[in-house]
Design a protein around this motif. Sequence first.
Motif, PDB file in Angstrom:
ATOM      1  N   VAL A  12     -75.905 -10.468  30.766  1.00 33.42           N
ATOM      2  CA  VAL A  12     -74.557 -10.566  31.319  1.00 33.42           C
ATOM      3  C   VAL A  12     -73.580 -10.839  30.187  1.00 33.42           C
ATOM      4  O   VAL A  12     -73.952 -11.418  29.160  1.00 33.42           O
ATOM      5  N   GLN A  13     -72.352 -10.410  30.347  1.00 35.85           N
ATOM      6  CA  GLN A  13     -71.330 -10.688  29.353  1.00 35.85           C
ATOM      7  C   GLN A  13     -70.809 -12.119  29.497  1.00 35.85           C
ATOM      8  O   GLN A  13     -70.884 -12.714  30.592  1.00 35.85           O
ATOM      9  N   LEU A  85     -70.630 -18.094  32.108  1.00 35.05           N
ATOM     10  CA  LEU A  85     -71.723 -18.127  31.133  1.00 35.05           C
ATOM     11  C   LEU A  85     -71.214 -17.928  29.719  1.00 35.05           C
ATOM     12  O   LEU A  85     -70.249 -17.180  29.477  1.00 35.05           O
ATOM     13  N   LYS A  86     -71.875 -18.606  28.794  1.00 34.07           N
ATOM     14  CA  LYS A  86     -71.528 -18.555  27.378  1.00 34.07           C
ATOM     15  C   LYS A  86     -72.727 -18.032  26.587  1.00 34.07           C
ATOM     16  O   LYS A  86     -73.877 -18.171  27.034  1.00 34.07           O
ATOM     17  N   PRO A  87     -72.492 -17.471  25.415  1.00 33.38           N
ATOM     18  CA  PRO A  87     -73.625 -17.011  24.596  1.00 33.38           C
ATOM     19  C   PRO A  87     -74.651 -18.113  24.330  1.00 33.38           C
ATOM     20  O   PRO A  87     -75.854 -17.828  24.252  1.00 33.38           O
ATOM     21  N   VAL A 118     -82.528 -15.136  30.271  1.00 31.62           N
ATOM     22  CA  VAL A 118     -81.093 -15.004  30.494  1.00 31.62           C
ATOM     23  C   VAL A 118     -80.444 -14.755  29.138  1.00 31.62           C
ATOM     24  O   VAL A 118     -80.611 -15.547  28.209  1.00 31.62           O
ATOM     25  N   THR A 119     -79.738 -13.652  29.030  1.00 34.47           N
ATOM     26  CA  THR A 119     -79.064 -13.296  27.784  1.00 34.47           C
ATOM     27  C   THR A 119     -77.579 -13.102  28.061  1.00 34.47           C
ATOM     28  O   THR A 119     -77.213 -12.315  28.932  1.00 34.47           O
ATOM     29  N   VAL A 120     -76.762 -13.825  27.317  1.00 34.83           N
ATOM     30  CA  VAL A 120     -75.313 -13.738  27.490  1.00 34.83           C
ATOM     31  C   VAL A 120     -74.722 -13.155  26.210  1.00 34.83           C
ATOM     32  O   VAL A 120     -74.850 -13.734  25.133  1.00 34.83           O
ATOM     33  N   SER A 121     -74.096 -12.007  26.338  1.00 33.55           N
ATOM     34  CA  SER A 121     -73.510 -11.343  25.170  1.00 33.55           C
ATOM     35  C   SER A 121     -72.050 -11.759  24.995  1.00 33.55           C
ATOM     36  O   SER A 121     -71.342 -12.007  25.969  1.00 33.55           O
ATOM     37  N   SER A 122     -71.629 -11.803  23.736  1.00 36.70           N
ATOM     38  CA  SER A 122     -70.238 -12.231  23.440  1.00 36.70           C
ATOM     39  C   SER A 122     -69.288 -11.058  23.429  1.00 36.70           C
ATOM     40  O   SER A 122     -69.685  -9.907  23.466  1.00 36.70           O
TER      41      SER A 122
END
Length: 122
Positions: A12-13, A85-87, A118-122
């Motif tokens: 997710v971004q 969500l944050k990176p 869970v991966t958060v992209s910047s």
Amino acid sequence: QVQLVESGGGLVQAGGSLRLSCAASGTIFSINVMGWYRQAPGKQRELVAVINSGGSAIYADSVKGRFTIARDNAKNTVYLQMNSLKPEDTAVYYCNAGARTSTWEIKFDDYWGQGTQVTVSS
């Protein structure tokens, strides 16, 4: 034996949301605490949020105001709603439950799920 099955992870971004679910199954008499932990690469596993059977919850300072933990006792399921969500939230998220499997012995054992990324992209 008790099995915990997690779902809902993904990519997710930053600023987005995800909802994790964890269902416990097996020979369960009762579950006291259920919760979520996470482990980022090169770091130790840390508590994210836990909730008891009465609905009282504890959160890590880093997620307060952004994450919400909830529980359905009838379904032995715990949820984690993750907003904003944050990176730095990127990690493998693990479900945990303290379950009693005996009807005659009051003893709770710790069980863990297999983890969901869970991966958060910047």
